[in-house]
Design a protein around this motif. Structure first.
Motif, PDB file in Angstrom:
ATOM      1  N   ALA A 151       0.826  -1.165  -0.093  1.00 50.45           N
ATOM      2  CA  ALA A 151       0.036  -0.122   0.181  1.00 50.45           C
ATOM      3  C   ALA A 151       0.924   1.069  -0.068  1.00 50.45           C
ATOM      4  CB  ALA A 151      -0.946   0.069   1.101  1.00 50.45           C
ATOM      5  N   VAL A 152       1.098   1.714  -1.230  1.00 49.87           N
ATOM      6  CA  VAL A 152       2.062   2.997  -1.461  1.00 49.87           C
ATOM      7  C   VAL A 152       1.368   3.699  -2.152  1.00 49.87           C
ATOM      8  CG1 VAL A 152       4.377   3.696  -2.245  1.00 49.87           C
ATOM      9  CG2 VAL A 152       4.380   1.473  -1.259  1.00 49.87           C
ATOM     10  N   LEU A 153       0.802   4.920  -1.729  1.00 43.60           N
ATOM     11  CA  LEU A 153       0.125   5.997  -2.313  1.00 43.60           C
ATOM     12  C   LEU A 153       0.952   6.751  -3.663  1.00 43.60           C
ATOM     13  CD1 LEU A 153      -2.024   7.448   0.305  1.00 43.60           C
ATOM     14  CD2 LEU A 153      -2.407   5.465  -0.864  1.00 43.60           C
ATOM     15  N   GLN A 154       0.289   6.739  -4.714  1.00 46.67           N
ATOM     16  CA  GLN A 154       0.919   7.272  -5.887  1.00 46.67           C
ATOM     17  C   GLN A 154       1.194   9.063  -5.665  1.00 46.67           C
ATOM     18  OE1 GLN A 154       2.244   5.791  -8.738  1.00 46.67           O
ATOM     19  NE2 GLN A 154       1.761   3.905  -7.543  1.00 46.67           N
ATOM     20  N   ASP A 155       0.127   9.554  -4.981  1.00 50.78           N
ATOM     21  CA  ASP A 155       0.032  10.758  -4.872  1.00 50.78           C
ATOM     22  C   ASP A 155      -0.825  11.259  -3.605  1.00 50.78           C
ATOM     23  OD1 ASP A 155       0.477  13.774  -4.937  1.00 50.78           O
ATOM     24  OD2 ASP A 155      -0.990  13.893  -6.741  1.00 50.78           O
ATOM     25  N   GLY A 156      -0.319  10.951  -2.508  1.00 52.65           N
ATOM     26  CA  GLY A 156      -1.299  11.080  -1.282  1.00 52.65           C
ATOM     27  C   GLY A 156      -0.671  11.161   0.110  1.00 52.65           C
ATOM     28  N   GLU A 157      -1.313  10.942   1.016  1.00 49.17           N
ATOM     29  CA  GLU A 157      -0.804  11.036   2.366  1.00 49.17           C
ATOM     30  C   GLU A 157      -1.482   9.872   3.178  1.00 49.17           C
ATOM     31  OE1 GLU A 157      -0.653  14.506   4.715  1.00 49.17           O
ATOM     32  OE2 GLU A 157      -1.998  13.752   6.100  1.00 49.17           O
ATOM     33  N   PHE A 158      -0.376   8.943   3.779  1.00 53.80           N
ATOM     34  CA  PHE A 158      -0.673   7.737   4.432  1.00 53.80           C
ATOM     35  C   PHE A 158      -0.370   7.981   5.760  1.00 53.80           C
ATOM     36  CE2 PHE A 158      -0.105   3.524   5.971  1.00 53.80           C
ATOM     37  CZ  PHE A 158      -0.933   2.512   4.973  1.00 53.80           C
ATOM     38  N   THR A 159      -1.308   7.890   6.940  1.00 50.57           N
ATOM     39  CA  THR A 159      -0.933   7.862   8.189  1.00 50.57           C
ATOM     40  C   THR A 159      -1.427   6.800   9.103  1.00 50.57           C
ATOM     41  OG1 THR A 159      -1.598  10.231   8.155  1.00 50.57           O
ATOM     42  CG2 THR A 159      -1.557   9.218  10.260  1.00 50.57           C
ATOM     43  N   TRP A 160      -0.597   6.289   9.762  1.00 49.65           N
ATOM     44  CA  TRP A 160      -0.689   5.234  10.578  1.00 49.65           C
ATOM     45  C   TRP A 160      -1.032   5.806  11.888  1.00 49.65           C
ATOM     46  CZ3 TRP A 160       0.936  -0.050  10.071  1.00 49.65           C
ATOM     47  CH2 TRP A 160       1.389  -0.404   8.737  1.00 49.65           C
ATOM     48  N   PHE A 161      -2.352   5.093  12.343  1.00 50.17           N
ATOM     49  CA  PHE A 161      -2.888   5.433  13.767  1.00 50.17           C
ATOM     50  C   PHE A 161      -2.663   4.028  14.611  1.00 50.17           C
ATOM     51  CE2 PHE A 161      -5.025   8.575  11.318  1.00 50.17           C
ATOM     52  CZ  PHE A 161      -5.221   9.655  12.235  1.00 50.17           C
ATOM     53  N   THR A 162      -1.607   4.298  15.659  1.00 51.38           N
ATOM     54  CA  THR A 162      -1.215   2.965  16.413  1.00 51.38           C
ATOM     55  C   THR A 162      -1.243   3.262  17.620  1.00 51.38           C
ATOM     56  OG1 THR A 162       1.131   3.551  16.284  1.00 51.38           O
ATOM     57  CG2 THR A 162       0.112   2.465  14.435  1.00 51.38           C
ATOM     58  N   ASP A 163      -1.367   2.234  18.585  1.00 51.78           N
ATOM     59  CA  ASP A 163      -1.023   2.326  20.142  1.00 51.78           C
ATOM     60  C   ASP A 163       0.349   1.787  20.457  1.00 51.78           C
ATOM     61  OD1 ASP A 163      -1.225  -0.268  19.840  1.00 51.78           O
ATOM     62  OD2 ASP A 163      -3.120  -0.404  21.340  1.00 51.78           O
ATOM     63  N   LYS A 164       0.784   2.027  21.572  1.00 51.06           N
ATOM     64  CA  LYS A 164       2.232   1.566  21.778  1.00 51.06           C
ATOM     65  C   LYS A 164       2.508  -0.011  21.696  1.00 51.06           C
ATOM     66  CE  LYS A 164       3.262   5.336  25.209  1.00 51.06           C
ATOM     67  NZ  LYS A 164       3.739   5.719  26.504  1.00 51.06           N
ATOM     68  N   ALA A 165       1.347  -0.920  21.767  1.00 45.46           N
ATOM     69  CA  ALA A 165       1.437  -2.293  21.848  1.00 45.46           C
ATOM     70  C   ALA A 165       1.642  -2.652  20.411  1.00 45.46           C
ATOM     71  CB  ALA A 165       0.238  -2.930  22.438  1.00 45.46           C
ATOM     72  N   ALA A 166       0.942  -2.038  19.527  1.00 45.77           N
ATOM     73  CA  ALA A 166       1.201  -2.217  17.869  1.00 45.77           C
ATOM     74  C   ALA A 166       2.588  -2.016  17.617  1.00 45.77           C
ATOM     75  CB  ALA A 166       0.091  -1.540  17.188  1.00 45.77           C
ATOM     76  N   VAL A 167       3.095  -0.971  17.996  1.00 41.98           N
ATOM     77  CA  VAL A 167       4.602  -0.645  17.930  1.00 41.98           C
ATOM     78  C   VAL A 167       5.714  -1.195  18.787  1.00 41.98           C
ATOM     79  CG1 VAL A 167       3.645   1.432  16.313  1.00 41.98           C
ATOM     80  CG2 VAL A 167       4.600   1.619  18.756  1.00 41.98           C
ATOM     81  N   SER A 168       5.235  -1.817  19.561  1.00 39.89           N
ATOM     82  CA  SER A 168       6.549  -2.395  20.760  1.00 39.89           C
ATOM     83  C   SER A 168       7.691  -3.084  20.068  1.00 39.89           C
ATOM     84  CB  SER A 168       5.677  -3.222  21.440  1.00 39.89           C
ATOM     85  OG  SER A 168       5.108  -4.592  20.885  1.00 39.89           O
ATOM     86  N   MET A 169       7.244  -3.756  18.907  1.00 41.99           N
ATOM     87  CA  MET A 169       8.466  -4.222  18.451  1.00 41.99           C
ATOM     88  C   MET A 169       9.425  -3.403  17.699  1.00 41.99           C
ATOM     89  SD  MET A 169       7.054  -8.253  17.148  1.00 41.99           S
ATOM     90  CE  MET A 169       8.704  -8.767  16.488  1.00 41.99           C
ATOM     91  N   LEU A 170       8.919  -2.420  17.080  1.00 42.46           N
ATOM     92  CA  LEU A 170       9.503  -1.522  16.362  1.00 42.46           C
ATOM     93  C   LEU A 170      10.248  -0.350  17.181  1.00 42.46           C
ATOM     94  CD1 LEU A 170       9.860  -0.111  13.552  1.00 42.46           C
ATOM     95  CD2 LEU A 170       7.809   1.450  14.214  1.00 42.46           C
ATOM     96  N   GLN A 171       9.689  -0.169  18.585  1.00 40.46           N
ATOM     97  CA  GLN A 171      10.555   0.517  19.213  1.00 40.46           C
ATOM     98  C   GLN A 171      11.558  -0.229  20.118  1.00 40.46           C
ATOM     99  OE1 GLN A 171       6.990   1.418  21.685  1.00 40.46           O
ATOM    100  NE2 GLN A 171       6.774   3.523  21.047  1.00 40.46           N
ATOM    101  N   ASN A 172      11.516  -1.373  20.241  1.00 41.28           N
ATOM    102  CA  ASN A 172      12.436  -2.143  20.868  1.00 41.28           C
ATOM    103  C   ASN A 172      13.910  -2.719  19.984  1.00 41.28           C
ATOM    104  OD1 ASN A 172      11.071  -2.062  23.109  1.00 41.28           O
ATOM    105  ND2 ASN A 172      10.087  -3.992  22.913  1.00 41.28           N
ATOM    106  N   LYS A 173      13.755  -2.184  18.676  1.00 43.10           N
ATOM    107  CA  LYS A 173      14.613  -2.903  17.523  1.00 43.10           C
ATOM    108  C   LYS A 173      16.021  -2.062  17.924  1.00 43.10           C
ATOM    109  CE  LYS A 173      14.609  -2.918  13.460  1.00 43.10           C
ATOM    110  NZ  LYS A 173      14.189  -2.685  11.800  1.00 43.10           N
TER     111      LYS A 173
END
Length: 320
Positions: free
Chosen positions: A298-320
């Motif tokens: 999902a890569v927009l050709q000409d637009g804005e893509f916003t992730w709405f997340t909580d801390k649990a959903a990004v927990s593995m990202l933050q711990n990298k």
């Protein structure tokens, strides 16, 4: 530019209107660095959003010209819902003023619950619901009153509580087969393009919906586009069908990636630790084209893509 923002309760209510901001070029996740914003609201450059007080921003290099991605991280789902309502209401106002219509695409799952604040003051009264036209990014081929129906989920949790004209809510024809329902839905979309309700993307030649409100499964699927399934490669049809969905029920219709990627705005609403692995992969800079999850496609050709997340959903990202 990819922007990551950790948002507190107060900040969630202060996220700014979108009505006067155009989508600037750039976007792809890359190496990140953090910097803390002070106690006052901070205005970034034209390629960054206006961020609320007490937020944390992470900026990275960009490579996808014509699109923009942002990551919002909320302390709790309640704050996410507050921010998502404002974001959606602002876009409704923007497109109603510019086009005389607002085309909103829904998905199923927990997304509908996340929209609940739109059914309450001030949005219940302030939003011009008469301009809304509602669609589904995917639907299960079941009767509309079936518990698996995305239409029923949206009706019970959202649509029955706001005054959108019933003729502007476009559900599938549940009397048809999966193939017939997909063809019928695409025919409906093409007629609405002719009528000027749905815009067309000059960049792609596919319909350009104003806002898609999407969710993601733990396996990284979006809509009814599943990892490893041939449908992820469909690039001609607007709407297609699946009879062997790995997640029940097996028969569904779904928008294709060319349609999703032609959107003006996408809100990807993802919460919970069960989706942390897919979030990490989607937002990592260690990506290869051979094993992309559907959400990564999902890569927009000409637009804005916003992730709405909580801390649990990004927990593995933050711990990298």
């Amino acid at each position: 530019m990819f922007t990551s923002v950790s948002v507190s309760a107060a900040a969630a209510a202060l996220l700014p209107p979108l009505t006067r901001r155009r989508s600037p070029p750039a976007s792809r996740v890359s190496a990140v660095s953090r910097r803390r914003i002070g106690s006052e609201p901070l205005l970034f450059s034209s390629s960054s959003p206006i961020l609320p007080a007490a937020a944390m921003a992470t900026d990275g290099a960009a490579s996808d010209v014509g699109s923009k991605k942002k990551l919002l991280i909320f302390d709790a789902e309640e704050y996410l819902a507050v921010s998502l309502a404002k974001y959606t209401a602002d876009l409704s106002e923007k497109f109603a003023a510019e086009r005389g219509a607002f085309t909103a695409v829904l998905s199923g799952g927990s997304l509908i619950k996340a929209l609940r604040k739109l059914t309450e003051p001030p949005y219940l009264d302030s939003v011009d619901w008469s301009k809304w036209h509602v669609f589904w990014v995917d639907e299960r081929v079941v009767p509309k009153d079936h518990e698996d129906s995305n239409y029923k989920l949206a009706l019970d949790g959202f649509l029955s509580k706001v005054p959108i004209p019933t003729g502007q809510v476009y559900a599938i024809n549940d009397a048809l087969s999966a193939e017939g329902a997909a063809d019928d839905y695409e025919t409906c979309l093409k007629q609405l393009v002719k009528n000027g309700v749905i815009a067309m993307s000059t960049a792609t030649g596919f319909p350009r919906f104003d806002l898609m409100l999407l969710g993601m499964g733990p396996d990284g699927h979006i809509a009814s586009l599943f990892p490893g399934h041939p449908l992820v490669n469909e690039n001609q049809k607007w709407v297609t069908y699946i009879k062997d969905s790995p997640k029940p029920p097996p028969e569904r219709i779904t928008f294709t990636f060319p349609v999703i990627n032609s959107s003006a705005y996408v809100a990807m609403v993802v919460t919970g630790a069960g989706k942390a692995g897919a979030v990490q992969k989607a937002l990592s800079d260690k990506q290869t084209s051979s094993d992309l999850l559907p959400v990564e496609m999902a890569v927009l050709q000409d637009g804005e893509f916003t992730w709405f997340t909580d801390k649990a959903a990004v927990s593995m990202l933050q711990n990298k």
